[in-house]
Enzyme design. Structure first.
Site: not given
Lengths: 195, 443, 339
Positions: B66, B313, B100, B240, B69-70
């Site tokens: 999880h 996360d 995302n 999570h 890395l944007r």
């Protein structure tokens, strides 16, 4: 230490290290006589003009009340008395911790066209009296303002002098003049404390 | 081993799983020998680099199921390369990248782009996670089979950040991925119960006047999803976990035989909602930090296996998204470089987990859940040399500005944590040596 | 329980020990450096503020010049991210009566994700030399964030659904006028506690001053966690009014109905509105308060709002005096602590 950075009237006379010398300058009887004398002087100077007394907290208020009482006795006329807190007019507010405000009470008749006598216990740098004059201006327009103090200890930083002085006491800058009054301290005395 | 196929590396003195010290010889990216055999083999070889690892713990390279890395989209917060660097420095050899991004990783094209960026960075294996629904909007399924069949071989699907809240859509997703042994990783958050939510709903939120994120909003989805997974016989992974109630639900589902796995983040193992008191959004995260009782339940569940893995996360955010009002801030925290240390502080030091347990929850099981071959393998002859060397005695102070991530939003700023990653090996190649990236390793 | 909540409510910027935020030295004499939460005041400093307000009123009463030179040359910035004409005017008047220079910085609409960030605004105010920043914001905690970025004093003028400490101070000042010392007094606070910054600040301040606070609301308008507050909770207004020395009605926003917090305005009014019948349940000395603006007919009927024992207009007047006291106390000794 200059007077400007030091409270003109230190309420706790035990400050400072080492042996200190304490001398009584005025006794209880001296204080009573002094107040009588100043009351006479105020009446003499005022003639038939009405007078209002404004004490500067804390001990100036007690002195003002005693003076008003004597003036009423000597003249047979009541003498209005109030108190004037100068804290909000001080020039050192940014340099000192916040302090509680004291009472301000202007007698019901106001101050306009009256002779107003400011009363304080000790005259020192003169800054408190300057603040009091500023405060007074916001409260009205007396015909004259005079100053009565129990002790003048010198070291003026402003062109201010008292009209009525109980006693002049030559002091060093780091001396402390402690005024004790029954109303706040349980006894009447003026002491000079030399560090 | 001057067999001409490459150099050999001998790690001497390290203790695999923190147990008996044993030399480990790596040749051609594979563990060639362990123990006395390794020592002997190294003596015979001519071209051996020897790494003195006396006193260090040797673990299989960590695997993060999880990570954010944007890239593509928010390269100002993190790139695949900077995130990979943070991962390697944190002891990871593989990370799963959440979808995302902008555009969303919901097509074969985007997941293959992320895969290639990871390959170019050459620091860790980057495995893309595909979005469950188009644009993560929760309306219709993305082309899951196309992503599974792409070069990225996606097996984990998630709308992380948002919950697949529509129960019918969730059912379909769970069923559909069975065809290629996929798993749905659910971000469990009932959206109506968390409208405007800012932090855990409890005493602290009441005092701070912030809209609460109630535990029940997580638990209700977990309960539903476990029942759905059970009903359709699919695999479910719950992201999570943050509440004691969620732990109970997972335990009950597992007892019933449901194929469910669960993760916990390092920050939920250490921090509580009391951190919100200064309104510093570095402590804003979704799901939110909860109470001491929740932290205790999560630690216990990780120790007893109710919770299967630790996942970071890791969520980098640019400073302008954190240096603002709490309400306006983005939720999320850095995690890759601090995860192992936090697990040591919260699990190993209190005696809840030994190093073999750490290997299980941070390497072996995440690799297994993610269907990732070549990672999370035993330290044994013939296995890929994906390894990490840890100094268990070291202590270090976390400084966000010094982390490899492009962002600095660590909630552990200024904290002194135990255990430091000294070296990381990706298929025998050193990515981290002496606690720093190896120069030119990704050139 | 009370001590726990105290420990957690004192604003981090005023000396939280975790070291997460920039901790600045507190102002002397126990006054906090900033007024961000009513929890920043202990009984001594809260009383100091109220006493100072009394003296200020004395000093100003009956004079020709309704202005004091105390803050001459100081700059007070009213930084308002939310419309609140009454609060802004009250602070503006307070600062001007103390001769401060006042700048109104209306940043409405630029709070979240558009326009200049709060931090950049803070740095701008810092560069302009603001001695005090009075901040109103729709986000809970925004004034506390601000306090980390400016060297001047920050006064919370209402943040989100968190607190409104000067409102609590003026309420306490008003109550003290009518009831004397507040220790042992029963104050009933009625309405939308969940979203009310006035309620949070009043619970903290009134309990600090020794009063017994009872919160009355439908359960939907009480926060989860209200049990940890130093206040009792009731769902029955009629029962709570008996023996109450004062009742403080909170504004109920009609839009709460869309959030299904209660079925209809009529049902709310029937259960929690203050009408003449309920007003009669208060003892003779009972005081009726409302922080304004009122929804007449919703939480309070006009007959009660304008009737005997209502001090609602007085609250407004006292607001100026109390805010003068706060500005005076926070800005005194500033050079000493910044030295």
């Amino acid at each position: 230490m200059t007077p400007g950075n030091t409270p003109a009237r230190r309420e706790d006379s035990t400050a400072g290290a080492g042996p200190e010398v304490r001398a009584e300058i005025l006794s209880e009887a001296d204080i009573a006589r002094t107040i009588d004398r100043i009351a006479h002087q105020i009446l003499e100077k005022a003639g038939d003009e009405p007078v209002v007394l404004l004490g500067i907290p804390t001990r100036g208020v007690y002195l003002a009340r005693r003076l008003a009482d004597r003036i009423a006795t000597f003249s047979g006329r009541p003498c209005p008395v109030g108190s004037l807190d100068t804290t909000l007019y001080r020039d050192d507010l940014r340099r000192r911790p916040p302090r509680a405000l004291e009472e301000t009470s202007i007698p019901a008749g106001g101050l306009d066209n009256l002779t107003c006598v400011l009363v304080d216990d000790v005259l020192y740098s003169g800054r408190t009296i300057r603040a009091a004059l500023d405060a007074l201006r916001d409260h009205g327009r007396p015909s004259a303002v005079q100053l009565a103090v129990l002790v003048d200890r010198g070291h003026r930083q402003l062109p201010i002098r008292a009209d009525y002085v109980g006693k002049n006491i030559p002091t060093a800058a780091d001396d402390d003049v402690a005024v004790r009054l029954t109303e706040s301290d349980g006894r009447d005395a003026v002491e000079l404390i030399r560090a | 081993m001057s067999n001409g196929h490459g150099v050999s590396t001998l790690i001497t003195g390290a203790a695999p799983y923190g147990e008996e010290a044993a030399d480990v010889l790596i040749t051609d990216g594979v563990i060639a020998a362990v123990g006395a055999a390794a020592t002997a083999a190294a003596k015979r070889a001519t071209d051996v680099e020897v790494i003195d690892a006396d006193g260090l713990v040797l673990l299989p390279g960590l695997v993060d199921l999880h990570t954010h890395l944007r890239e593509p989209g928010r390269e100002d917060a993190e790139t695949v390369e900077t995130g990979s660097a943070a991962a390697a420095l944190g002891g990871y050899t593989a990370v799963f990248a959440m979808p995302n991004t902008d555009p969303t990783a919901d097509t074969a094209g985007v997941v293959e782009q992320v895969l290639r960026l990871g390959e170019d960075a050459r620091l860790v294996d980057v495995r893309p996670i595909g979005a469950v629904t188009v644009g993560r909007k929760g309306e219709r399924l993305a082309e899951l089979a196309a992503m599974a069949g792409s070069a990225a071989q996606v097996r984990v699907f998630s709308d992380d950040g948002d919950c697949v809240s529509d129960p019918l859509l969730m059912r379909r997703a769970l069923e559909y991925v069975k065809a290629f042994d996929g798993v749905i990783a659910q971000h469990a958050q009932e959206p109506r119960l968390t409208a405007g939510a800012q932090m855990h709903e409890g005493d602290v939120s009441a005092t701070l006047g912030m809209t609460g994120w109630p535990a029940v909003a997580e638990e209700a989805i977990i309960a539903r999803d476990c029942l759905l997974a059970d009903h359709v016989g699919s695999r479910l992974h719950v992201c999570h976990l943050s509440t004691a109630g969620s732990v109970e639900l997972i335990a009950a589902a597992k007892a019933r035989g449901t194929r469910v796995t669960a993760e916990v983040t390092p920050h939920h193992l250490l921090l509580t909602d009391a951190r919100a008191i200064g309104y510093d959004p570095v402590f804003k995260v979704n799901p939110p930090l909860r109470t001491d009782a929740d932290v205790a339940a999560l630690r216990k569940a990780l120790a007893d296996g109710t919770i299967d893995i630790v996942a970071t996360d890791h969520a980098p955010h640019a400073s302008e998204d954190k240096e603002c009002e709490w309400d306006a801030a983005s939720p999320g925290m850095l995690g890759l470089q601090t995860a192992l240390s936090v697990v040591v502080a919260t699990m190993v030091e209190p005696g809840l987990l030994d190093w073999r347990g750490v290997a299980a929850v941070m390497s072996e099981r995440p690799a297994a859940i993610g269907g990732l071959a070549g990672h999370g393998r035993p330290i044994a002859v013939g296995e890929p040399a994906n390894l990490v060397l840890v100094d268990p005695a070291a202590r270090w102070t976390v400084r966000g500005a010094e982390l490899a991530s492009l962002s600095a939003n660590t909630p552990f700023e200024g904290m002194e944590l135990p255990a430091k990653v000294v070296g990381t090996f990706l298929r025998g190649r050193r990515t981290v040596a002496g606690g720093a990236l190896v120069a030119g390793v990704n050139a | 329980m009370t001590t726990t909540i105290k420990a957690t409510t004192r604003s981090a910027a005023n000396g939280d020990s975790r070291g997460d935020s920039a901790v600045q030295p507190p102002a002397p004499s126990g006054m906090p450096r900033h007024l961000l939460s009513a929890g920043d005041l202990n009984a001594e400093t809260a009383t100091l503020v109220l006493d100072t307000a009394e003296r200020l009123e004395q000093a100003m009463s009956g004079r020709e010049v309704r202005k004091l030179p105390t803050l001459r040359g100081r700059t007070v910035v009213n930084l308002f991210y939310e419309d609140s004409t009454r609060t802004r005017i009250s602070f503006e008047l307070a600062a001007k009566r103390l001769s401060a220079d006042v700048i109104n910085f209306s940043a409405k609409g630029s709070s979240v994700s558009k326009g200049e960030s709060l931090k950049d605004t803070a740095l701008t105010l810092q560069a302009m030399g603001a001695d005090a920043v009075v901040c109103r914001h729709s986000a809970s905690g925004a004034p506390q964030r601000l306090s980390a970025w400016v060297s001047g004093r920050v006064v919370n003028a209402g943040d989100g659904t968190h607190e409104h400490p000067t409102q609590a101070l003026l309420d306490a000042f008003t109550l003290r006028r009518h009831l004397g010392e507040l220790a042992g007094r029963k104050i009933v606070v009625v309405g939308d506690v969940l979203h009310s910054r006035v309620a949070r600040s009043n619970v903290l301040l009134l309990s600090t001053l020794g009063a017994q606070v009872e919160l009355v609301a439908p359960p939907t308008l009480l926060p989860v966690g209200v049990g940890s507050w130093p206040a009792s909770v009731s769902y029955d207004l009629d029962a709570s009014l008996s023996g109450a020395d004062a009742v403080m009605m909170l504004r109920v926003q009609r839009e709460r109905m869309s959030g299904a917090f209660f079925p209809t305005a009529r049902e709310y009014t029937r259960s929690y509105g203050l009408d003449v019948r309920r007003r009669a349940m208060l003892p003779d000395h009972g005081v009726v308060m409302h922080p304004g603006p009122m929804n007449r007919g919703m939480e309070i009927t006009p007959a009660v709002a304008d009737g005997d024992g209502s001090v609602i207009v007085e609250q407004v007047a006292n607001g100026v005096t109390v805010r003068m006291a706060v500005l005076y106390l926070l800005l005194s000794g500033e050079m000493e602590t910044n030295a």
